[in-house]
Write an enzyme that holds these catalytic residues in place. Structure first.
Site, PDB file in Angstrom:
ATOM      1  N   GLU A 161     -57.721  78.505  -8.409  1.00 41.07           N
ATOM      2  CA  GLU A 161     -56.778  77.377  -8.339  1.00 41.07           C
ATOM      3  C   GLU A 161     -57.312  76.085  -8.947  1.00 41.07           C
ATOM      4  O   GLU A 161     -57.189  75.016  -8.354  1.00 41.07           O
ATOM      5  CB  GLU A 161     -56.348  77.157  -6.886  1.00 41.07           C
ATOM      6  CG  GLU A 161     -55.682  78.390  -6.301  1.00 41.07           C
ATOM      7  CD  GLU A 161     -55.367  78.261  -4.802  1.00 41.07           C
ATOM      8  OE1 GLU A 161     -55.630  77.210  -4.218  1.00 41.07           O
ATOM      9  OE2 GLU A 161     -54.866  79.248  -4.233  1.00 41.07           O
ATOM     10  N   ASP A 193     -55.053  82.048  -9.895  1.00 42.71           N
ATOM     11  CA  ASP A 193     -54.278  80.836  -9.572  1.00 42.71           C
ATOM     12  C   ASP A 193     -52.876  81.210  -9.100  1.00 42.71           C
ATOM     13  O   ASP A 193     -52.404  82.328  -9.309  1.00 42.71           O
ATOM     14  CB  ASP A 193     -54.184  79.919 -10.805  1.00 42.71           C
ATOM     15  CG  ASP A 193     -54.175  78.439 -10.415  1.00 42.71           C
ATOM     16  OD1 ASP A 193     -53.674  78.113  -9.319  1.00 42.71           O
ATOM     17  OD2 ASP A 193     -54.668  77.617 -11.206  1.00 42.71           O
ATOM     18  N   GLU A 222     -52.111  88.252  -5.008  1.00 38.01           N
ATOM     19  CA  GLU A 222     -51.743  87.790  -3.653  1.00 38.01           C
ATOM     20  C   GLU A 222     -50.231  87.870  -3.481  1.00 38.01           C
ATOM     21  O   GLU A 222     -49.574  86.883  -3.162  1.00 38.01           O
ATOM     22  CB  GLU A 222     -52.220  86.347  -3.437  1.00 38.01           C
ATOM     23  CG  GLU A 222     -53.703  86.147  -3.693  1.00 38.01           C
ATOM     24  CD  GLU A 222     -54.211  84.747  -3.380  1.00 38.01           C
ATOM     25  OE1 GLU A 222     -53.486  83.958  -2.743  1.00 38.01           O
ATOM     26  OE2 GLU A 222     -55.350  84.449  -3.776  1.00 38.01           O
TER      27      GLU A 222
HETATM   28  O1  G3I Z   1     -59.443  81.262  12.832  1.00 37.85           O
HETATM   29  C1  G3I Z   1     -58.913  79.992  13.214  1.00 37.85           C
HETATM   30  C2  G3I Z   1     -58.571  79.990  14.671  1.00 37.85           C
HETATM   31  O2  G3I Z   1     -59.749  80.146  15.424  1.00 37.85           O
HETATM   32  C3  G3I Z   1     -57.860  78.677  15.024  1.00 37.85           C
HETATM   33  O3  G3I Z   1     -57.465  78.700  16.350  1.00 37.85           O
HETATM   34  C4  G3I Z   1     -56.645  78.491  14.133  1.00 37.85           C
HETATM   35  C5  G3I Z   1     -55.939  77.144  14.404  1.00 37.85           C
HETATM   36  O4  G3I Z   1     -55.310  76.651  13.246  1.00 37.85           O
HETATM   37  O5  G3I Z   1     -57.051  78.506  12.802  1.00 37.85           O
HETATM   38  C6  G3I Z   1     -57.660  79.748  12.409  1.00 37.85           C
HETATM   39  O6  G3I Z   1     -58.047  79.640  11.064  1.00 37.85           O
HETATM   40  C7  G3I Z   1     -57.000  79.685  10.141  1.00 37.85           C
HETATM   41  C8  G3I Z   1     -57.311  80.847   9.176  1.00 37.85           C
HETATM   42  O7  G3I Z   1     -56.359  80.868   8.148  1.00 37.85           O
HETATM   43  C9  G3I Z   1     -57.280  82.224   9.878  1.00 37.85           C
HETATM   44  O8  G3I Z   1     -55.997  82.506  10.357  1.00 37.85           O
HETATM   45  C10 G3I Z   1     -56.971  78.395   9.365  1.00 37.85           C
HETATM   46  O9  G3I Z   1     -56.559  77.333  10.211  1.00 37.85           O
HETATM   47  C11 G3I Z   1     -56.029  78.492   8.206  1.00 37.85           C
HETATM   48  O10 G3I Z   1     -56.152  77.329   7.385  1.00 37.85           O
HETATM   49  C12 G3I Z   1     -56.380  79.703   7.350  1.00 37.85           C
HETATM   50  O11 G3I Z   1     -55.381  79.835   6.373  1.00 37.85           O
HETATM   51  C13 G3I Z   1     -55.744  80.615   5.257  1.00 37.85           C
HETATM   52  C14 G3I Z   1     -55.498  79.779   3.994  1.00 37.85           C
HETATM   53  O12 G3I Z   1     -55.736  80.583   2.845  1.00 37.85           O
HETATM   54  C15 G3I Z   1     -56.424  78.587   3.969  1.00 37.85           C
HETATM   55  O13 G3I Z   1     -56.399  77.962   2.770  1.00 37.85           O
HETATM   56  C16 G3I Z   1     -54.858  81.858   5.231  1.00 37.85           C
HETATM   57  O14 G3I Z   1     -55.233  82.729   6.297  1.00 37.85           O
HETATM   58  C17 G3I Z   1     -55.020  82.605   3.913  1.00 37.85           C
HETATM   59  O15 G3I Z   1     -54.042  83.601   3.824  1.00 37.85           O
HETATM   60  C18 G3I Z   1     -54.822  81.641   2.754  1.00 37.85           C
HETATM   61  O16 G3I Z   1     -55.048  82.345   1.556  1.00 37.85           O
HETATM   62  C19 G3I Z   1     -54.849  81.611   0.347  1.00 37.85           C
HETATM   63  C20 G3I Z   1     -55.820  82.168  -0.677  1.00 37.85           C
HETATM   64  O17 G3I Z   1     -57.127  82.096  -0.196  1.00 37.85           O
HETATM   65  C21 G3I Z   1     -55.695  81.422  -2.007  1.00 37.85           C
HETATM   66  N1  G3I Z   1     -54.340  81.413  -2.470  1.00 37.85           N
HETATM   67  C22 G3I Z   1     -53.345  80.935  -1.532  1.00 37.85           C
HETATM   68  C23 G3I Z   1     -53.435  81.740  -0.232  1.00 37.85           C
HETATM   69  C24 G3I Z   1     -52.353  81.308   0.727  1.00 37.85           C
HETATM   70  O18 G3I Z   1     -52.520  79.983   1.147  1.00 37.85           O
END
Ligand code: G3I
Length: 359
Positions: free
Chosen positions: A150, A201, A270
């Site tokens: 990205e 990206d 993705e």
């Molecule tokens: O694990 C913690 C948990 O302990 C906590 O209670 C909770 C509260 O918000 O958060 C949990 O972590 C979250 C994590 O996912 C696991 O579920 C994070 O807040 C959250 O920000 C994180 O989001 C991930 C996101 O990337 C972050 O940028 C998504 O799972 C994941 O699917 C997403 O993936 C991205 C790719 O890496 C890049 N392209 C876009 C794609 C979608 O956004």
């Protein structure tokens, strides 16, 4: 007599239904001759019904979060790398014969601030150390990596000078300028010449963003080859594919055509299709709903259209990876974007991907 016929018909219907329910086609078999079929993994997907589906349908995986810099790199520069979560997943995939793609080495998000801070020399050393440490650790276990994720900005209007299209708020860009992209790829190539290096990206259905990526890949690879190297530096372009019912599949076709010109492989990295018509940024798991039939059918049709297109480009597409197994555990659960519902039942979208010519 009539009773007998009805009984036979009921028995046949029962057989057909149980057969359909218990033996839906394995997606990796359906696309065996075309490309690899993948999904993300996270701790939920490592056991029970999720893992059964993973083993049955997919031959490649990407860790949803566990290999991102903030989950591997230490809190402070002097700390220790944390491998446990990613290692247990990678080992389990190896035991089950599932290939692993690495996501991601260099990104503006989910990265420790110390990595991109300090003088340009310090940030450069941090980048080189991070890439060397991670690639060394996963040597022989991870076949390909999103080296840079990205890097392009949103809303590009003039893609001709790709360096001016880069995301200026990235910590790496702020400290190292536009050359950080090439530095990351050169470092990765040196660290492990065996692996396939991807630029990944989102929003690459947008023709301007796609053109900026095409120009970047072409520029970096042309200069690398002009140095006497007999291969590309960037081996692949990852089109993430976070789509919605708004998608025009012809835009995806145009980008595939554009990327094909570069001669590198393409992967859909993705894929998910959210079914809300609004595009608000409400993210997170556990917000799925029961989909109205009409929406479920529209979503299925779009998945089918995409897979028919991907098949047309099977000689260029190496892998199609979904970003989520089921609607409940998807990062975009509110949009019910997956092939399986929250109870792991296959949705019309699943049957559309299993047999795209029928939709
Ligand atoms: O694990 C913690 C948990 O302990 C906590 O209670 C909770 C509260 O918000 O958060 C949990 O972590 C979250 C994590 O996912 C696991 O579920 C994070 O807040 C959250 O920000 C994180 O989001 C991930 C996101 O990337 C972050 O940028 C998504 O799972 C994941 O699917 C997403 O993936 C991205 C790719 O890496 C890049 N392209 C876009 C794609 C979608 O956004």
């Amino acid at each position: 007599m009539l009773k007998k016929i009805i009984l036979i018909q009921l028995a046949l219907l029962f057989l057909c239904l149980t057969n359909c329910n218990s033996k839906p086609a394995a997606l990796k078999a359906v696309y065996k001759k075309d490309f690899l079929i993948g999904n993300v993994i996270n701790h939920v997907y490592m056991s029970g019904g999720h893992f059964d589906l993973l083993k049955k349908h997919f031959n490649t995986v990407t860790c949803e979060n566990e290999m991102k810099p903030e989950n591997l790199a230490p809190l402070s520069k002097s700390g220790e790398y944390k491998w446990q979560m990613a290692d247990s997943m990678v080992n389990k995939m190896k035991e089950n014969g599932i290939q692993v793609h690495g996501h991601t080495l260099i990104w503006h998000s989910q990265t420790r601030t110390w990595m991109t801070s300090g003088s340009p020399q310090e940030a450069k050393e941090n980048m080189i150390n991070h890439i060397n440490t991670v690639l060394d650790h996963f040597r022989g276990k991870v076949v390909s990596w999103d080296v840079v994720n990205e890097a392009m900005a949103d809303g590009i209007t003039d893609p001709s000078d790709w360096k001016s299209c880069l995301r200026a708020e990235s910590g790496w860009y702020k400290t190292l300028g536009p050359d950080y992209v090439e530095l990351a790829f050169r470092t990765a190539r040196q660290a492990d010449p065996e692996i396939i290096l991807y630029y990944n990206d989102y929003g690459l259905n947008d023709c301007n963003k796609a053109a900026a990526v095409r120009n970047m890949v072409k520029d970096i690879n042309d200069r690398y080859k002009a140095e006497g190297n007999n291969r590309s530096l960037i081996d692949g372009i990852g089109m993430q594919g976070h789509y919605g019912l708004w998608l025009n599949v012809n835009d995806v076709r145009a980008s595939l055509e554009m990327f094909k010109e570069t001669g590198v492989e393409i992967s859909i990295t993705e894929l998910d299709i959210e079914s809300r018509l609004t595009n608000s940024r409400e993210w997170g798991v556990n917000r799925n709903t029961v989909m109205p039939q009409e929406q479920a059918q529209q979503q299925a049709k779009l998945y089918a259209q995409l897979f028919r297109l991907f098949r047309e480009y099977k000689d260029t597409i190496a892998r199609v990876t979904f970003w989520g197994m089921d609607d409940k555990n998807s990062w975009k659960s509110i949009g019910n974007p997956c092939l399986f519902d929250g109870e792991l039942n296959p949705k019309p979208a699943f049957f559309a991907v299993s047999n795209p010519d029928e939709y």
